[in-house]
Design a protein around this motif. Structure first.
Motif, PDB file in Angstrom:
ATOM      1  N   GLN A  68      24.719  63.710 -16.634  1.00 12.02           N
ATOM      2  CA  GLN A  68      23.625  64.482 -16.047  1.00 12.02           C
ATOM      3  C   GLN A  68      24.042  65.926 -15.773  1.00 12.02           C
ATOM      4  O   GLN A  68      23.249  66.858 -15.933  1.00 12.02           O
ATOM      5  CB  GLN A  68      23.135  63.811 -14.773  1.00 12.02           C
ATOM      6  N   GLY A  69      25.293  66.133 -15.363  1.00 10.06           N
ATOM      7  CA  GLY A  69      25.796  67.485 -15.149  1.00 10.06           C
ATOM      8  C   GLY A  69      25.843  68.278 -16.440  1.00 10.06           C
ATOM      9  O   GLY A  69      25.545  69.474 -16.456  1.00 10.06           O
ATOM     10  N   LEU A  70      26.236  67.617 -17.542  1.00  9.34           N
ATOM     11  CA  LEU A  70      26.233  68.291 -18.840  1.00  9.34           C
ATOM     12  C   LEU A  70      24.818  68.649 -19.272  1.00  9.34           C
ATOM     13  O   LEU A  70      24.586  69.747 -19.806  1.00  9.34           O
ATOM     14  CB  LEU A  70      26.897  67.413 -19.898  1.00  9.34           C
ATOM     15  N   LEU A  74      23.459  72.358 -19.998  1.00  5.73           N
ATOM     16  CA  LEU A  74      22.808  72.725 -21.257  1.00  5.73           C
ATOM     17  C   LEU A  74      21.442  73.365 -21.023  1.00  5.73           C
ATOM     18  O   LEU A  74      21.087  74.349 -21.679  1.00  5.73           O
ATOM     19  CB  LEU A  74      22.671  71.503 -22.162  1.00  5.73           C
ATOM     20  N   ILE A  75      20.695  72.820 -20.088  1.00  7.28           N
ATOM     21  CA  ILE A  75      19.385  73.393 -19.769  1.00  7.28           C
ATOM     22  C   ILE A  75      19.548  74.788 -19.176  1.00  7.28           C
ATOM     23  O   ILE A  75      18.827  75.730 -19.540  1.00  7.28           O
ATOM     24  CB  ILE A  75      18.593  72.458 -18.829  1.00  7.28           C
ATOM     25  N   ILE A 117      29.456  69.931  -9.552  1.00 11.19           N
ATOM     26  CA  ILE A 117      28.525  69.704  -8.445  1.00 11.19           C
ATOM     27  C   ILE A 117      27.980  68.278  -8.498  1.00 11.19           C
ATOM     28  O   ILE A 117      27.908  67.589  -7.479  1.00 11.19           O
ATOM     29  CB  ILE A 117      27.391  70.750  -8.468  1.00 11.19           C
ATOM     30  N   SER A 118      27.614  67.832  -9.676  1.00 12.08           N
ATOM     31  CA  SER A 118      27.092  66.478  -9.825  1.00 12.08           C
ATOM     32  C   SER A 118      28.148  65.432  -9.449  1.00 12.08           C
ATOM     33  O   SER A 118      27.858  64.464  -8.742  1.00 12.08           O
ATOM     34  CB  SER A 118      26.614  66.273 -11.260  1.00 12.08           C
ATOM     35  N   LEU A 119      29.380  65.619  -9.917  1.00 13.71           N
ATOM     36  CA  LEU A 119      30.458  64.682  -9.579  1.00 13.71           C
ATOM     37  C   LEU A 119      30.753  64.671  -8.087  1.00 13.71           C
ATOM     38  O   LEU A 119      30.960  63.613  -7.496  1.00 13.71           O
ATOM     39  CB  LEU A 119      31.736  65.052 -10.337  1.00 13.71           C
TER      40      LEU A 119
END
Length: 140
Positions: A68-70, A74-75, A117-119
């Protein structure tokens, strides 16, 4: 001199506005991840009851978090490139001033920032439910 003072005050307002938006987005992201982990608290509890280690429980959630962080990176990169292309059309000197290397650093920082941040938020939310007493899991 008056113009320089106006520009500095405008930059300060933009910095405060950007900082406020950053804090709000981090709070929203943290709450979203917490709710996602909260919805899986019974799965986490079941894994604990059958003897799964902390690392075994966390691994699939952390891999999902990296993915999800990747995607977020990308977005953000796509939006950034679209913004640079739009600015370059109106102001052709933008790319000459910036060059390609700083843009690559910014893109890399956005990708790494999305993953980190997601991790980080996923780890905090997971630790709460992994360390929670199994008898209290339904109370929360």
């Amino acid at each position: 001199e008056q113009i320089g003072a106006n520009i500095r005050s405008f930059n300060l307002v933009l910095l405060l506005f950007g900082g406020t938006l950053l804090v709000i987005s981090l709070i929203l992201l943290n709450n979203t991840i917490r709710v996602s982990i909260f919805s899986k608290r019974y799965l986490i509890n079941t894994m604990k009851l059958v003897g799964a280690s902390k690392g075994f429980i966390m691994r699939p959630f952390l891999w999902d978090s990296v993915r999800q962080g990747l995607y977020a990176g990308l977005i953000a990169t796509a939006l950034f490139i679209a913004m640079i292309a739009g600015l370059n059309r109106k102001l052709p000197d933008v790319m000459m001033l910036a060059g390609n290397m700083p843009l690559l650093y910014i893109v890399g920082a956005m990708m790494a920032g999305g993953v980190v941040i997601s991790l980080l938020f996923t780890t905090f939310a997971l630790n709460k439910f992994i360390n929670m007493n199994s008898a209290r899991i339904h109370l929360y």
